[in-house]
Design a protein around this motif. Structure first.
Motif, PDB file in Angstrom:
ATOM      1  N   LEU A  36       0.825  -1.202   0.000  1.00  0.00           N
ATOM      2  CA  LEU A  36       0.000   0.000   0.000  1.00  0.00           C
ATOM      3  C   LEU A  36       0.860   1.254   0.000  1.00  0.00           C
ATOM      4  N   ARG A  37       0.252   2.361  -0.391  1.00  0.00           N
ATOM      5  CA  ARG A  37       0.876   3.683  -0.278  1.00  0.00           C
ATOM      6  C   ARG A  37      -0.244   4.694  -0.088  1.00  0.00           C
ATOM      7  N   VAL A  38       0.127   5.877   0.356  1.00  0.00           N
ATOM      8  CA  VAL A  38      -0.846   6.955   0.547  1.00  0.00           C
ATOM      9  C   VAL A  38      -1.160   7.537  -0.825  1.00  0.00           C
ATOM     10  N   PRO A  39      -2.436   7.577  -1.216  1.00  0.00           N
ATOM     11  CA  PRO A  39      -2.762   8.159  -2.521  1.00  0.00           C
ATOM     12  C   PRO A  39      -2.480   9.658  -2.522  1.00  0.00           C
ATOM     13  N   ALA A  40      -1.743  10.133  -3.512  1.00  0.00           N
ATOM     14  CA  ALA A  40      -1.337  11.541  -3.559  1.00  0.00           C
ATOM     15  C   ALA A  40      -2.520  12.484  -3.693  1.00  0.00           C
ATOM     16  N   ASP A  41      -3.605  12.028  -4.268  1.00  0.00           N
ATOM     17  CA  ASP A  41      -4.727  12.909  -4.582  1.00  0.00           C
ATOM     18  C   ASP A  41      -5.941  12.733  -3.670  1.00  0.00           C
ATOM     19  N   VAL A  91      -8.478   6.629   4.147  1.00  0.00           N
ATOM     20  CA  VAL A  91      -7.216   7.276   4.498  1.00  0.00           C
ATOM     21  C   VAL A  91      -7.461   8.119   5.734  1.00  0.00           C
ATOM     22  N   LYS A  92      -6.691   7.842   6.789  1.00  0.00           N
ATOM     23  CA  LYS A  92      -6.780   8.637   8.011  1.00  0.00           C
ATOM     24  C   LYS A  92      -5.515   9.474   8.131  1.00  0.00           C
ATOM     25  N   GLU A  93      -5.694  10.800   8.131  1.00  0.00           N
ATOM     26  CA  GLU A  93      -4.575  11.713   8.396  1.00  0.00           C
ATOM     27  C   GLU A  93      -4.460  11.864   9.904  1.00  0.00           C
ATOM     28  N   VAL A  94      -3.249  11.837  10.416  1.00  0.00           N
ATOM     29  CA  VAL A  94      -3.022  12.030  11.840  1.00  0.00           C
ATOM     30  C   VAL A  94      -2.117  13.246  12.017  1.00  0.00           C
ATOM     31  N   PHE A 142       1.847   4.915   7.703  1.00  0.00           N
ATOM     32  CA  PHE A 142       2.921   5.619   7.001  1.00  0.00           C
ATOM     33  C   PHE A 142       3.323   6.842   7.814  1.00  0.00           C
ATOM     34  N   ASP A 143       4.613   6.975   8.101  1.00  0.00           N
ATOM     35  CA  ASP A 143       5.100   8.179   8.775  1.00  0.00           C
ATOM     36  C   ASP A 143       4.991   9.370   7.831  1.00  0.00           C
ATOM     37  N   ALA A 144       4.877  10.565   8.395  1.00  0.00           N
ATOM     38  CA  ALA A 144       4.640  11.775   7.602  1.00  0.00           C
ATOM     39  C   ALA A 144       5.696  12.011   6.526  1.00  0.00           C
ATOM     40  N   ASP A 145       6.920  11.598   6.758  1.00  0.00           N
ATOM     41  CA  ASP A 145       7.977  11.838   5.775  1.00  0.00           C
ATOM     42  C   ASP A 145       8.146  10.694   4.770  1.00  0.00           C
ATOM     43  N   LYS A 146       7.281   9.646   4.869  1.00  0.00           N
ATOM     44  CA  LYS A 146       7.416   8.487   3.969  1.00  0.00           C
ATOM     45  C   LYS A 146       6.045   7.967   3.518  1.00  0.00           C
ATOM     46  N   PRO A 147       5.306   8.736   2.701  1.00  0.00           N
ATOM     47  CA  PRO A 147       3.960   8.297   2.290  1.00  0.00           C
ATOM     48  C   PRO A 147       3.957   7.109   1.323  1.00  0.00           C
ATOM     49  N   LEU A 148       5.117   6.722   0.821  1.00  0.00           N
ATOM     50  CA  LEU A 148       5.174   5.607  -0.118  1.00  0.00           C
ATOM     51  C   LEU A 148       5.685   4.319   0.508  1.00  0.00           C
ATOM     52  N   LYS A 149       6.157   4.378   1.767  1.00  0.00           N
ATOM     53  CA  LYS A 149       6.719   3.188   2.408  1.00  0.00           C
ATOM     54  C   LYS A 149       6.128   3.023   3.808  1.00  0.00           C
ATOM     55  N   THR A 150       5.409   1.942   3.978  1.00  0.00           N
ATOM     56  CA  THR A 150       4.790   1.678   5.270  1.00  0.00           C
ATOM     57  C   THR A 150       5.835   1.277   6.317  1.00  0.00           C
ATOM     58  N   THR A 151       5.528   1.581   7.561  1.00  0.00           N
ATOM     59  CA  THR A 151       6.347   1.077   8.657  1.00  0.00           C
ATOM     60  C   THR A 151       5.714  -0.171   9.261  1.00  0.00           C
ATOM     61  N   SER A 152       4.504  -0.503   8.828  1.00  0.00           N
ATOM     62  CA  SER A 152       3.817  -1.699   9.325  1.00  0.00           C
ATOM     63  C   SER A 152       4.468  -2.947   8.721  1.00  0.00           C
ATOM     64  N   THR A 153       4.521  -3.994   9.534  1.00  0.00           N
ATOM     65  CA  THR A 153       5.067  -5.265   9.043  1.00  0.00           C
ATOM     66  C   THR A 153       4.039  -6.388   9.127  1.00  0.00           C
ATOM     67  N   ASP A 154       3.064  -6.269  10.018  1.00  0.00           N
ATOM     68  CA  ASP A 154       2.034  -7.284  10.191  1.00  0.00           C
ATOM     69  C   ASP A 154       0.790  -6.602  10.749  1.00  0.00           C
TER      70      ASP A 154
END
Length: 182
Positions: A36-41, A91-94, A142-154
């Motif tokens: 997954l990734r954060v959709p830009a739009d 999509v939830k913005e935090v 996804f951390d704020a500085d990495k919308p294309l790479k999740t930090t989740s593993t499971d």
């Protein structure tokens, strides 16, 4: 009437040839492997579901604001069936908050972004073996500085724990979204 139909058909054909034809809700969110990734739009194309204020641990105000968006058509489908359809993206913005005194009282507002939580409805289990997919959803933080790479593993250890109280409503806190009510 025939002229109007011709104009619409021509516009659709032109969009398709230009590569701008509308894509499925998951086209810019999920790759073939289920990453997954954060959709830009999402802020311009998605519909707002609602906002949550997370109370400060001490004192007045909120420590976080969560604003949730749903992919196009997801809200209407939910209103009709009581469930999000396969392919629906949430999509939830935090945000961290700032709290100040204003003329209306103590007010908290969204300030610095902390990250995003993205979920994709998947009742068919289209990504078996991917540890971020299960119980009817794809899940990722996804951390704020990495919308294309999740930090989740499971999803079970990283995401689902927060959603256990909402298990009876397909893991989504639907009672917090008045727009879903029929």
């Amino acid at each position: 009437m025939a002229v109007a139909v011709s104009l619409v058909a021509g516009a659709v054909a032109a969009l398709a040839q230009s590569g701008m034809a509308p894509a499925s809700p998951t086209a810019n969110v999920v790759d073939g492997s289920g990453h997954l990734r954060v959709p830009a739009d999402y802020r311009t194309l998605y519909q707002a579901l609602g906002t949550w204020a997370i109370a400060a641990d001490n004192g007045q105000g909120s420590k976080e604001m969560h604003t949730v968006y749903a992919s196009p058509g997801a809200i209407d489908a939910y209103r009709k069936t009581g469930h999000f359809p396969d392919g629906a993206v949430l999509v939830k913005e935090v945000f961290a908050t700032s709290t100040n005194e204003m003329t209306t009282g103590t007010v908290s507002r969204a300030d610095k972004p902390k990250g995003w939580f993205v979920m994709v409805r998947d009742s068919k289990g289209t990504h078996p073996g991917n540890p971020l997919w299960g119980d009817g959803w794809g899940w990722s933080w996804f951390d704020a500085d990495k919308p294309l790479k999740t930090t989740s593993t499971d999803y079970q250890s990283d995401c689902q724990g927060c959603h256990v109280p909402a298990q009876a409503t397909d893991w989504i806190y639907v009672d917090g979204y008045p727009v879903l009510r029929r």
